[in-house]
Design a protein around this motif. Structure first.
Motif, PDB file in Angstrom:
ATOM      1  N   UNK A 118      52.527 -32.545 -70.962  1.00 20.93           N
ATOM      2  CA  UNK A 118      53.166 -33.146 -71.479  1.00 20.93           C
ATOM      3  C   UNK A 118      54.472 -32.338 -72.541  1.00 20.93           C
ATOM      4  N   UNK A 119      55.678 -32.946 -73.239  1.00 23.65           N
ATOM      5  CA  UNK A 119      56.847 -33.257 -73.533  1.00 23.65           C
ATOM      6  C   UNK A 119      56.549 -32.015 -74.194  1.00 23.65           C
ATOM      7  N   UNK A 146      46.049 -38.177 -91.319  1.00 26.01           N
ATOM      8  CA  UNK A 146      46.133 -39.633 -91.010  1.00 26.01           C
ATOM      9  C   UNK A 146      47.696 -39.664 -90.892  1.00 26.01           C
ATOM     10  N   UNK A 147      48.563 -39.172 -92.118  1.00 26.25           N
ATOM     11  CA  UNK A 147      50.160 -38.998 -92.305  1.00 26.25           C
ATOM     12  C   UNK A 147      50.390 -38.370 -91.519  1.00 26.25           C
ATOM     13  N   UNK A 148      49.942 -37.227 -91.067  1.00 24.64           N
ATOM     14  CA  UNK A 148      50.199 -35.988 -89.929  1.00 24.64           C
ATOM     15  C   UNK A 148      50.479 -37.157 -88.576  1.00 24.64           C
ATOM     16  N   UNK A 149      49.343 -37.149 -88.357  1.00 23.51           N
ATOM     17  CA  UNK A 149      48.459 -37.996 -87.087  1.00 23.51           C
ATOM     18  C   UNK A 149      49.885 -39.060 -86.784  1.00 23.51           C
ATOM     19  N   UNK A 150      49.579 -39.690 -87.692  1.00 22.02           N
ATOM     20  CA  UNK A 150      50.629 -41.033 -87.731  1.00 22.02           C
ATOM     21  C   UNK A 150      52.011 -40.608 -87.733  1.00 22.02           C
ATOM     22  N   UNK A 151      52.867 -39.939 -88.757  1.00 20.14           N
ATOM     23  CA  UNK A 151      53.967 -39.149 -88.309  1.00 20.14           C
ATOM     24  C   UNK A 151      54.237 -38.015 -86.556  1.00 20.14           C
ATOM     25  N   UNK A 152      53.410 -38.366 -85.985  1.00 22.11           N
ATOM     26  CA  UNK A 152      53.353 -37.136 -84.510  1.00 22.11           C
ATOM     27  C   UNK A 152      53.360 -38.696 -83.842  1.00 22.11           C
ATOM     28  N   UNK A 153      52.684 -39.859 -83.519  1.00 21.29           N
ATOM     29  CA  UNK A 153      52.415 -41.163 -82.429  1.00 21.29           C
ATOM     30  C   UNK A 153      53.646 -41.144 -82.810  1.00 21.29           C
ATOM     31  N   UNK A 154      53.974 -41.755 -84.112  1.00 19.63           N
ATOM     32  CA  UNK A 154      55.701 -42.292 -84.335  1.00 19.63           C
ATOM     33  C   UNK A 154      57.024 -41.620 -83.158  1.00 19.63           C
ATOM     34  N   UNK A 163      59.395 -43.386 -80.972  1.00 24.33           N
ATOM     35  CA  UNK A 163      60.785 -43.209 -80.955  1.00 24.33           C
ATOM     36  C   UNK A 163      61.706 -42.609 -79.378  1.00 24.33           C
ATOM     37  N   UNK A 164      61.302 -41.395 -79.850  1.00 26.94           N
ATOM     38  CA  UNK A 164      61.665 -41.214 -78.200  1.00 26.94           C
ATOM     39  C   UNK A 164      61.568 -41.016 -76.711  1.00 26.94           C
ATOM     40  N   UNK A 165      60.789 -41.312 -76.917  1.00 26.41           N
ATOM     41  CA  UNK A 165      60.394 -42.680 -75.741  1.00 26.41           C
ATOM     42  C   UNK A 165      59.661 -41.892 -74.833  1.00 26.41           C
ATOM     43  N   UNK A 166      58.774 -40.696 -75.450  1.00 26.54           N
ATOM     44  CA  UNK A 166      57.424 -39.657 -75.227  1.00 26.54           C
ATOM     45  C   UNK A 166      56.427 -40.361 -74.715  1.00 26.54           C
ATOM     46  N   UNK A 167      55.904 -41.336 -75.455  1.00 30.07           N
ATOM     47  CA  UNK A 167      54.719 -42.329 -74.570  1.00 30.07           C
ATOM     48  C   UNK A 167      54.649 -42.142 -73.632  1.00 30.07           C
ATOM     49  N   UNK A 168      55.634 -42.481 -73.379  1.00 28.09           N
ATOM     50  CA  UNK A 168      55.996 -44.157 -71.602  1.00 28.09           C
ATOM     51  C   UNK A 168      56.393 -42.639 -71.271  1.00 28.09           C
ATOM     52  N   UNK A 169      57.091 -40.882 -71.316  1.00 24.89           N
ATOM     53  CA  UNK A 169      56.892 -40.242 -70.358  1.00 24.89           C
ATOM     54  C   UNK A 169      55.708 -39.758 -69.990  1.00 24.89           C
ATOM     55  N   UNK A 170      54.535 -39.023 -70.797  1.00 21.25           N
ATOM     56  CA  UNK A 170      54.175 -38.671 -70.706  1.00 21.25           C
ATOM     57  C   UNK A 170      53.067 -39.507 -69.791  1.00 21.25           C
ATOM     58  N   UNK A 171      52.757 -41.027 -69.887  1.00 21.89           N
ATOM     59  CA  UNK A 171      52.442 -41.892 -69.054  1.00 21.89           C
ATOM     60  C   UNK A 171      52.674 -41.447 -67.297  1.00 21.89           C
TER      61      UNK A 171
END
Length: 202
Positions: free
Chosen positions: A13-14, A58-66, A70-78
């Motif tokens: 994880x980042x 859900x607001x906290x989860x969505x903010x985490x996902x967003x 936005x910072x490219x961390x999903x792609x980095x983790x993948x």
């Protein structure tokens, strides 16, 4: 996630900015809870508003996902997970070859007509997924277009992106839909060997 899955995922994880002394404040929920919530939403195809109450708000989860998106961390983790999966199979973390292909899929009624089209060859109205995978079938690059966009046209920006993300790749296999000027273009502009093969990939 099971404890075994979390043990494999956690070191990849980042690192949050506040842990590295870069500002910000500690988060109120652990990353395992957040990732479990996002995986549940994706697997079930549910809306954010339908998030069960035993997950974080859900607001906290969505903010985490967003924030991750936005910072490219999903792609980095993948990418880190893909590297580990390749190493487990006895390969180098970074691939040297890939496979490009496309698939037309029917679009739901909610998809705007402006981003949809008709694939005359496959007789499918909707969108087209253009992907490059490694030889294990793990995703390297993806683009989504209207279904009427030709494979060769979509391949140009997709292969450019592949080249920028994965400098070690020197060979890409493709089917007959990628013949023509794309082959010499790849060699001259990207330093890639685009090899057109039959329906059976190596």
């Amino acid at each position: 996630m099971t404890d075994a899955e979390w043990a494999a995922v956690r070191p990849l994880l980042p690192v949050p900015a506040w842990l590295e002394g870069k500002g910000g404040q500690p988060e109120g929920y652990c990353h395992r809870q957040m990732l479990d919530a996002i995986r549940y939403l994706v697997a079930g195809g549910i809306s954010w508003r339908a998030m069960p109450t035993d997950f974080p708000a859900r607001g906290r989860v969505y903010a985490f996902f967003r924030r991750w998106r936005e910072h490219g961390l999903v792609a980095e983790f993948h990418d880190r997970l893909r590297g580990k999966a390749r190493e487990r199979e006895g390969r180098e973390a970074e691939p040297s070859a890939g496979i490009i292909d496309a698939q037309s899929v029917r679009a739901s009624a909610s998809v705007p007509a402006s981003s949809s089209g008709y694939d005359g060859g496959k007789k499918v109205p909707g969108r087209k997924r253009h992907i490059v995978t490694d030889t294990l079938g793990l995703l390297l690059a993806v683009a989504v277009t209207a279904a009427n966009v030709g494979d060769r046209d979509a391949a140009v920006p997709l292969l450019q992106r592949l080249r920028s993300l994965h400098r070690e790749i020197t060979l890409v296999w493709a089917d007959g839909g990628y013949t023509g000027g794309l082959v010499p273009w790849c060699r001259q502009k990207l330093g890639l060997a685009l090899e057109v093969v039959g329906t059976e990939h190596p």
